[in-house]
Design a protein around this motif. Structure first.
Motif, PDB file in Angstrom:
ATOM      1  N   LEU A  67      75.617  51.208 119.125  1.00  0.00           N
ATOM      2  CA  LEU A  67      76.784  51.961 118.638  1.00  0.00           C
ATOM      3  C   LEU A  67      78.023  51.662 119.475  1.00  0.00           C
ATOM      4  O   LEU A  67      79.142  51.948 119.055  1.00  0.00           O
ATOM      5  CB  LEU A  67      76.503  53.465 118.718  1.00  0.00           C
ATOM      6  CG  LEU A  67      75.485  54.019 117.728  1.00  0.00           C
ATOM      7  CD1 LEU A  67      75.050  55.413 118.144  1.00  0.00           C
ATOM      8  CD2 LEU A  67      76.085  54.036 116.320  1.00  0.00           C
ATOM      9  N   TYR A  68      77.807  51.080 120.655  1.00  0.00           N
ATOM     10  CA  TYR A  68      78.929  50.817 121.563  1.00  0.00           C
ATOM     11  C   TYR A  68      79.688  49.542 121.219  1.00  0.00           C
ATOM     12  O   TYR A  68      80.739  49.280 121.768  1.00  0.00           O
ATOM     13  CB  TYR A  68      78.437  50.795 123.023  1.00  0.00           C
ATOM     14  CG  TYR A  68      78.119  52.197 123.479  1.00  0.00           C
ATOM     15  CD1 TYR A  68      79.087  52.955 124.129  1.00  0.00           C
ATOM     16  CD2 TYR A  68      76.897  52.785 123.198  1.00  0.00           C
ATOM     17  CE1 TYR A  68      78.826  54.266 124.503  1.00  0.00           C
ATOM     18  CE2 TYR A  68      76.632  54.090 123.563  1.00  0.00           C
ATOM     19  CZ  TYR A  68      77.598  54.823 124.216  1.00  0.00           C
ATOM     20  OH  TYR A  68      77.354  56.117 124.562  1.00  0.00           O
ATOM     21  N   ARG A  69      79.082  48.716 120.327  1.00  0.00           N
ATOM     22  CA  ARG A  69      79.790  47.514 119.869  1.00  0.00           C
ATOM     23  C   ARG A  69      80.186  47.741 118.401  1.00  0.00           C
ATOM     24  O   ARG A  69      79.351  48.151 117.588  1.00  0.00           O
ATOM     25  CB  ARG A  69      78.871  46.284 119.943  1.00  0.00           C
ATOM     26  CG  ARG A  69      78.506  45.858 121.328  1.00  0.00           C
ATOM     27  CD  ARG A  69      77.752  44.530 121.274  1.00  0.00           C
ATOM     28  NE  ARG A  69      76.542  44.594 120.474  1.00  0.00           N
ATOM     29  CZ  ARG A  69      75.352  44.936 120.950  1.00  0.00           C
ATOM     30  NH1 ARG A  69      75.204  45.222 122.223  1.00  0.00           N
ATOM     31  NH2 ARG A  69      74.307  44.980 120.155  1.00  0.00           N
ATOM     32  N   ASN A  70      81.434  47.471 118.097  1.00  0.00           N
ATOM     33  CA  ASN A  70      81.918  47.652 116.725  1.00  0.00           C
ATOM     34  C   ASN A  70      82.772  46.455 116.348  1.00  0.00           C
ATOM     35  O   ASN A  70      83.389  45.842 117.223  1.00  0.00           O
ATOM     36  CB  ASN A  70      82.734  48.946 116.623  1.00  0.00           C
ATOM     37  CG  ASN A  70      81.862  50.174 116.872  1.00  0.00           C
ATOM     38  OD1 ASN A  70      81.291  50.717 115.955  1.00  0.00           O
ATOM     39  ND2 ASN A  70      81.730  50.586 118.125  1.00  0.00           N
ATOM     40  N   TYR A  71      82.802  46.140 115.071  1.00  0.00           N
ATOM     41  CA  TYR A  71      83.579  44.966 114.665  1.00  0.00           C
ATOM     42  C   TYR A  71      84.165  45.162 113.265  1.00  0.00           C
ATOM     43  O   TYR A  71      83.640  45.931 112.449  1.00  0.00           O
ATOM     44  CB  TYR A  71      82.708  43.694 114.707  1.00  0.00           C
ATOM     45  CG  TYR A  71      81.587  43.714 113.698  1.00  0.00           C
ATOM     46  CD1 TYR A  71      80.372  44.330 113.995  1.00  0.00           C
ATOM     47  CD2 TYR A  71      81.737  43.134 112.438  1.00  0.00           C
ATOM     48  CE1 TYR A  71      79.346  44.364 113.070  1.00  0.00           C
ATOM     49  CE2 TYR A  71      80.708  43.158 111.515  1.00  0.00           C
ATOM     50  CZ  TYR A  71      79.509  43.788 111.841  1.00  0.00           C
ATOM     51  OH  TYR A  71      78.495  43.829 110.912  1.00  0.00           O
ATOM     52  N   CYS A  72      85.264  44.429 113.017  1.00  0.00           N
ATOM     53  CA  CYS A  72      85.905  44.476 111.708  1.00  0.00           C
ATOM     54  C   CYS A  72      85.106  43.603 110.740  1.00  0.00           C
ATOM     55  O   CYS A  72      84.807  42.453 111.058  1.00  0.00           O
ATOM     56  CB  CYS A  72      87.342  43.959 111.815  1.00  0.00           C
ATOM     57  SG  CYS A  72      88.091  43.661 110.206  1.00  0.00           S
ATOM     58  N   ILE A  73      84.755  44.158 109.593  1.00  0.00           N
ATOM     59  CA  ILE A  73      83.920  43.375 108.665  1.00  0.00           C
ATOM     60  C   ILE A  73      84.720  42.249 107.986  1.00  0.00           C
ATOM     61  O   ILE A  73      84.151  41.361 107.379  1.00  0.00           O
ATOM     62  CB  ILE A  73      83.246  44.264 107.581  1.00  0.00           C
ATOM     63  CG1 ILE A  73      84.269  45.045 106.752  1.00  0.00           C
ATOM     64  CG2 ILE A  73      82.262  45.237 108.204  1.00  0.00           C
ATOM     65  CD1 ILE A  73      83.652  45.773 105.566  1.00  0.00           C
ATOM     66  N   LYS A  74      86.068  42.277 108.140  1.00  0.00           N
ATOM     67  CA  LYS A  74      86.885  41.234 107.505  1.00  0.00           C
ATOM     68  C   LYS A  74      87.192  40.094 108.472  1.00  0.00           C
ATOM     69  O   LYS A  74      86.968  38.931 108.166  1.00  0.00           O
ATOM     70  CB  LYS A  74      88.203  41.851 107.042  1.00  0.00           C
ATOM     71  CG  LYS A  74      88.437  41.739 105.551  1.00  0.00           C
ATOM     72  CD  LYS A  74      89.542  42.636 105.130  1.00  0.00           C
ATOM     73  CE  LYS A  74      90.549  41.972 104.249  1.00  0.00           C
ATOM     74  NZ  LYS A  74      91.676  42.898 104.012  1.00  0.00           N
ATOM     75  N   CYS A  75      87.710  40.440 109.674  1.00  0.00           N
ATOM     76  CA  CYS A  75      88.156  39.365 110.578  1.00  0.00           C
ATOM     77  C   CYS A  75      87.290  39.253 111.835  1.00  0.00           C
ATOM     78  O   CYS A  75      87.484  38.340 112.629  1.00  0.00           O
ATOM     79  CB  CYS A  75      89.622  39.577 110.968  1.00  0.00           C
ATOM     80  SG  CYS A  75      89.884  40.933 112.118  1.00  0.00           S
ATOM     81  N   GLY A  76      86.357  40.177 112.027  1.00  0.00           N
ATOM     82  CA  GLY A  76      85.444  40.077 113.163  1.00  0.00           C
ATOM     83  C   GLY A  76      85.982  40.640 114.464  1.00  0.00           C
ATOM     84  O   GLY A  76      85.283  40.631 115.486  1.00  0.00           O
ATOM     85  N   GLU A  77      87.237  41.123 114.473  1.00  0.00           N
ATOM     86  CA  GLU A  77      87.819  41.694 115.703  1.00  0.00           C
ATOM     87  C   GLU A  77      86.893  42.784 116.269  1.00  0.00           C
ATOM     88  O   GLU A  77      86.352  43.598 115.524  1.00  0.00           O
ATOM     89  CB  GLU A  77      89.208  42.272 115.364  1.00  0.00           C
ATOM     90  CG  GLU A  77      89.984  42.858 116.521  1.00  0.00           C
ATOM     91  CD  GLU A  77      90.507  41.802 117.492  1.00  0.00           C
ATOM     92  OE1 GLU A  77      90.398  40.592 117.212  1.00  0.00           O
ATOM     93  OE2 GLU A  77      91.007  42.199 118.550  1.00  0.00           O
ATOM     94  N   LYS A  78      86.745  42.758 117.615  1.00  0.00           N
ATOM     95  CA  LYS A  78      85.802  43.703 118.235  1.00  0.00           C
ATOM     96  C   LYS A  78      86.495  44.994 118.678  1.00  0.00           C
ATOM     97  O   LYS A  78      87.648  44.970 119.119  1.00  0.00           O
ATOM     98  CB  LYS A  78      85.143  43.046 119.441  1.00  0.00           C
ATOM     99  CG  LYS A  78      84.229  41.904 119.038  1.00  0.00           C
ATOM    100  CD  LYS A  78      83.445  41.420 120.241  1.00  0.00           C
ATOM    101  CE  LYS A  78      82.352  40.460 119.866  1.00  0.00           C
ATOM    102  NZ  LYS A  78      82.813  39.139 119.466  1.00  0.00           N
TER     103      LYS A  78
END
Ligand code: NAD
Length: 253
Positions: free
Chosen positions: A130-141
């Motif tokens: 849960l501590y790692r999150n990312y944008c499903i479009k551009c991958g930005e963390k």
């Protein structure tokens, strides 16, 4: 000496004789940190079912996340994230065993980050974190705070895409590199210490079949389908048991 004490003594001597322990953990190692597990009564399954009137497997699936992201993030914030939770004696013992060179890896199904918080360096998070999150479009963390502080659906600052946790939902595949690493660690282990898991979630539970040695230890409150394969079966709380074992081994944690 009662039965539990005898088992604690046996586990202490098995640990003393081992050189490459792999721990395989599940939600039950974190209940003593006040994070509910899934399948126990008052677990996450029950709360989700009560609140959203749907089976938890549906709410936690990829297709549900895509169709109803607002509900997904609502239950994520209310039922899955415990940012103030601290490692308990089960996590701390595993960190101490790694520090002194006895434990090579923790393979966990948990997404709560507590093994890392306790100090373990080599952790295979089969279901992500849960501590790692990312944008499903551009991958930005993004970090967890970003998701928690967003109103409703968290959106990427760069492209506006939805920011989701890097956790494995139902209908999604496990990360291949993590799976390969976990399998190798278990193949090369001389002891498999299984703790706090119902061993009911696949493919994760199937990983314990990679173990080639004899020393399978299960510490779990309730019965599991693999109890018959254990050389030592301890039906007790993981944190309390590990605290007693570490004291017996005279290992500081
Ligand atoms: P589970 O809920 O299916 O089983 C938990 C097991 O732990 C039960 O058999 C229970 O008897 C036992 N248990 C509970 N408290 C214990 C304690 N103090 N000491 C020893 N045993 C204890 O959990 P699972 O097998 O990990 O599978 C559930 C899935 O849910 C996993 O994939 C995991 O990713 C996810 N999950 C994670 C968390 C977390 O990250 N903390 C919490 C809930 C669910």
């Amino acid at each position: 000496m009662d039965e539990l004490e005898e088992k604690i003594e046996r586990l202490a001597s098995m640990i003393s004789e081992s050189k490459r322990i792999v721990a395989f953990t599940g939600a039950g190692v974190s209940t003593e940190s006040n994070i509910p597990d899934f399948r126990s009564s008052k677990g996450v399954y029950e709360s989700i079912q009560k609140e959203y009137k749907q089976p938890a497997e549906r709410l936690l699936s990829h297709s549900y996340f895509e169709a109803h992201p607002e509900i997904f993030f609502d239950y994520l914030r209310r039922f899955l994230v415990f940012p103030d939770a601290l490692p308990n004696d089960a996590h701390k013992s595993l960190a101490a065993l790694e520090r002194i060179g006895k434990l090579s890896c923790v393979v966990t199904q948990n997404i709560d980050g507590l093994h890392t918080k306790a100090g373990n360096k080599n952790v295979c998070e089969l279901h992500g974190s849960l501590y790692r999150n990312y944008c499903i479009k551009c991958g930005e963390k993004y970090d967890l705070d970003f998701v928690l502080s967003a109103k409703d659906i968290p959106r990427c600052k760069k492209c506006g895409g939805i920011v989701r946790p890097d956790v494995v939902l139902y209908e999604e595949l496990l990360d291949e590199d993590v799976m390969e690493k976990a399998a190798n660690e278990i193949i090369n282990a001389d002891m498999l210490l299984i703790m706090g898991t119902s061993l009911a979630v696949y493919p994760a539970a199937g990983f314990i079949r990679y173990f080639r040695g004899e020393n399978i230890v299960i510490i779990n409150r309730d019965a599991t389908p693999y109890d018959g394969s254990a050389k030592l079966l301890i039906k007790a709380k993981a944190g309390e048991t590990m605290r007693a074992v570490m004291n017996k081994c005279k290992i500081e944690f």
